[in-house]
Design a protein around this motif. Structure first.
Motif, mmCIF file in Angstrom:
data_model
loop_
_atom_site.group_PDB
_atom_site.id
_atom_site.type_symbol
_atom_site.label_atom_id
_atom_site.label_comp_id
_atom_site.label_asym_id
_atom_site.label_seq_id
_atom_site.Cartn_x
_atom_site.Cartn_y
_atom_site.Cartn_z
ATOM 1 N N ASN A 287 0.829 -1.209 0.000
ATOM 2 C CA ASN A 287 0.000 0.000 0.000
ATOM 3 C C ASN A 287 0.860 1.254 0.000
ATOM 4 O O ASN A 287 0.537 2.254 -0.647
ATOM 5 N N ARG A 288 1.969 1.202 0.736
ATOM 6 C CA ARG A 288 2.866 2.353 0.771
ATOM 7 C C ARG A 288 3.493 2.577 -0.602
ATOM 8 O O ARG A 288 3.584 3.726 -1.079
ATOM 9 N N LEU A 289 3.923 1.511 -1.254
ATOM 10 C CA LEU A 289 4.471 1.638 -2.603
ATOM 11 C C LEU A 289 3.421 2.209 -3.560
ATOM 12 O O LEU A 289 3.740 3.013 -4.440
ATOM 13 N N GLU A 290 2.190 1.785 -3.364
ATOM 14 C CA GLU A 290 1.122 2.303 -4.224
ATOM 15 C C GLU A 290 0.903 3.790 -3.989
ATOM 16 O O GLU A 290 0.675 4.559 -4.941
ATOM 17 N N GLN A 291 0.965 4.212 -2.720
ATOM 18 C CA GLN A 291 0.822 5.632 -2.430
ATOM 19 C C GLN A 291 1.946 6.443 -3.077
ATOM 20 O O GLN A 291 1.703 7.512 -3.653
ATOM 21 N N LEU A 320 -2.206 -10.536 -2.425
ATOM 22 C CA LEU A 320 -2.441 -9.815 -1.176
ATOM 23 C C LEU A 320 -3.292 -8.575 -1.377
ATOM 24 O O LEU A 320 -4.165 -8.270 -0.561
ATOM 25 N N VAL A 321 -3.027 -7.855 -2.454
ATOM 26 C CA VAL A 321 -3.778 -6.637 -2.763
ATOM 27 C C VAL A 321 -4.246 -6.746 -4.210
ATOM 28 O O VAL A 321 -3.439 -6.687 -5.137
ATOM 29 N N GLU A 326 -0.986 -3.811 -11.645
ATOM 30 C CA GLU A 326 -1.379 -2.957 -12.773
ATOM 31 C C GLU A 326 -1.490 -1.500 -12.339
ATOM 32 O O GLU A 326 -1.054 -0.596 -13.056
ATOM 33 N N ARG A 327 -2.026 -1.261 -11.157
ATOM 34 C CA ARG A 327 -2.171 0.121 -10.689
ATOM 35 C C ARG A 327 -0.815 0.755 -10.405
ATOM 36 O O ARG A 327 -0.527 1.870 -10.846
ATOM 37 N N VAL A 328 0.028 0.041 -9.661
ATOM 38 C CA VAL A 328 1.297 0.631 -9.239
ATOM 39 C C VAL A 328 2.239 0.833 -10.425
ATOM 40 O O VAL A 328 2.817 1.908 -10.594
#
Length: 561
Positions: A287-291, A320-321, A326-328
């Motif tokens: 999640n942090r990488l995605e942010q 896991l997520v 694809e998003r990141v």
């Protein structure tokens, strides 16, 4: 500073501080290298951040690097450094732990930032290392004032003299010393490594997270397995400091564990790794990488290293997520290349506000000149080629979905040409050719160009292989560009690269045009003597899949007429 004017012997502290000061001055004055992808570690390489510097600091400065005065000062600093390095073997016995750490770390920083300074003092050391392993070696001897010391031999002398002192080293000195050796490409003698492991084991509970991560990274780089007990102790120490770990530190530790062959295949190993993954809340890390990707602050090196580590260990982030990859990757690539991604009905992602043209039968071979194709080529040139190759390999191994356009930009970035091609270098080469006497320069450029083409053939093969694993319908303009890159590299392609390119095109269902096949057949004739029967069979099968009739003359050369 002339060697003859130096007092003999120099006090160890003065010598170590002099090397550190001269090295720092050179780092302040030396031109900054271009930030480009390099093959420092071959194969499955980890990207890393530098360790914490010694107490004296290693910060770069902002002095003007182009003035005449700066150039003169740079030359004097380099001469002073070489003179001091030539004196290190004499004073190595008096170096304390901090001196050893600073000296080795300075050499590593110079090797990365100003390798030309160390070029006159470089050389091989396999014999010296073997002698040290055998015991009783006294190391190389150098006449007073000689500047002919070799960096690797110098490092081995320092290691020999510091081996019995390692128990006095703190965690930072232990971490920085081994890190420096890894950067220099020096494998320490086994006796020194045994002492280092013992000292490091006692310091692990006191070590900072960065020290632990850098110890693991350095062990992986020098290809020295510390043993099951040491790795478990390092993981237990890391578990106590999880909140203080950085994202890069986590990625480096995971990469090192994967490189060392650590697999959670037993209850003990799984429990030891659990704090690094679950205790660290891998989902929270994702999640942090995605942010960071959404904010445009995620570096290519960090993302590539994280995905490669997960791929090596079989950890699928999308498990896991949901939809994480694809998003990141998409958001990160949009920020890194300056292109904007937008969602289209049906979930198809586009670049630059344009959707990829639908396929209507096999596209012909050629070069895409559309605006969208130009944007993709420009985006590919702006992205780190090495990170792009790492990302493509990881995506293919993990089987994680990404959009056609995301993978296409990565593929074009992965096959970016080297220093022998394009830009100012080609113009300067042309001028030098006209001015040079004889063919030495032309031969050097020819060898460099051939090596670049061989690398390009390998990179194209990797890009096509990855595309065949993550895409069902690759975009036409990307495929046309990859055909062009393949065509350019075919005259230098190895048999395995040639076969990989053909098989990938077959798996992708893309049929290149006639110019490509002429180049393929010409290269096959050149390689005919080195192709095995199995390679010939696979090559002909790929041609058949692509519905290309092989020329009778080529078949005769291959003995298949």
């Amino acid at each position: 500073m002339h060697p003859a004017r130096l007092p003999r012997p120099l006090p160890a502290r003065v010598l170590a501080n002099g090397v550190w000061a001269a090295g720092k001055l050179l780092l302040l004055l030396w031109p900054r290298p271009q930030e480009a992808a390099s093959g420092r570690s071959g194969g499955g390489l980890g990207l890393h951040s530098a360790p914490s510097s010694s107490s004296a600091g290693q910060a770069d400065g902002g002095l003007a690097r182009g003035s005449i005065g700066t150039v003169a000062l740079r030359g004097r600093a380099a001469a002073a450094l070489r003179t001091l390095l030539a004196s290190v073997p004499e004073g190595a016995a008096g170096l304390d732990p901090q001196n050893v750490s600073n000296l080795l770390y300075t050499l590593a920083r110079l090797s990365e930032r100003a390798p030309d300074v160390l070029a006159p003092v470089r050389g091989g050391t396999n014999a010296a290392a073997a002698a040290l392993d055998a015991g009783g070696a006294k190391g190389p001897s150098h006449p007073a004032g000689s500047e002919a010391v070799r960096v690797e031999e110098l490092a081995l002398v320092v290691l020999r003299e510091s081996s019995w002192k390692l128990a006095q080293f703190g965690s930072q000195a232990l971490s920085n010393s081994l890190y420096a050796l890894a950067v220099l490409g020096i494998s320490p003698p086994r006796a020194w490594m045994a002492s280092w492991l013992s000292a490091a084991a006692s310091q692990l509970p006191l070590a900072d997270p960065q020290h632990i991560a850098n110890m693991l990274w350095a062990l992986a780089k020098v290809e020295y397995h510390p043993g099951e007990d040491w790795v478990l102790a390092a993981l237990r120490a890391a578990a106590l400091k999880m909140p203080a770990f950085t994202t890069q530190g986590i990625c480096n530790a995971l990469w090192a564990l994967a490189k060392l062959g650590y697999v959670p295949d037993s209850p003990v190993r799984a429990r030891a790794l659990l704090p690094l993954l679950t205790g660290l809340r891998l989902a929270a890390l994702l999640n942090r990488l995605e942010q960071l990707a959404e904010l445009g602050e995620l570096e290519a090196a960090a993302l590539a290293t994280a995905l490669q580590s997960m791929a090596r260990m079989g950890l699928r982030p999308d498990g896991l997520v949901a939809g994480w990859t694809e998003r990141v990757v998409g958001n990160h690539l949009a920020a890194a290349t300056g292109l904007r991604s937008a969602s289209r009905p049906g979930g198809r992602q586009t670049w630059g506000g344009r959707a990829a043209a639908p396929r209507r039968g096999p596209p012909e071979e050629g070069i895409d000149e559309s605006a969208a194709g130009g944007e993709r080529r420009a985006a590919g040139r702006r992205y780190d080629a090495r990170a792009a190759r790492m990302l493509l390999w990881s995506l293919a191994r993990l089987g994680c979905p990404v959009s056609d356009d995301t993978a296409g930009v990565l593929a074009l970035a992965a096959v970016a040409r080297g220093a022998c091609d394009g830009g100012a270098s080609s113009g300067s080469v042309g001028r030098d050719r006209a001015a040079a006497s004889g063919g030495a320069l032309e031969q050097a450029h020819s060898d460099c160009e051939r090596e670049a083409l061989m690398s390009q053939a390998r990179d194209v093969g990797l890009a096509l292989w990855a595309l065949s694993r993550v895409l069902k319908r690759p975009s036409r303009e990307v495929m046309r560009q990859l055909v062009r890159y393949s065509f350019e590299a075919l005259p230098a392609a190895r048999p395995t690269d040639l076969l990989g390119i053909l098989r990938a095109f077959a798996e992708l269902g893309f049929r290149p045009g006639a110019p490509f096949w002429l180049a393929v057949e010409a290269r096959v004739v050149q390689l005919a003597g080195s192709l095995s029967d199995e390679q010939v069979r696979l090559l002909l099968a790929a041609c058949h899949s692509l519905r290309h009739p092989v020329n009778d003359c080529v078949l005769a050369v291959l003995g298949r007429d």
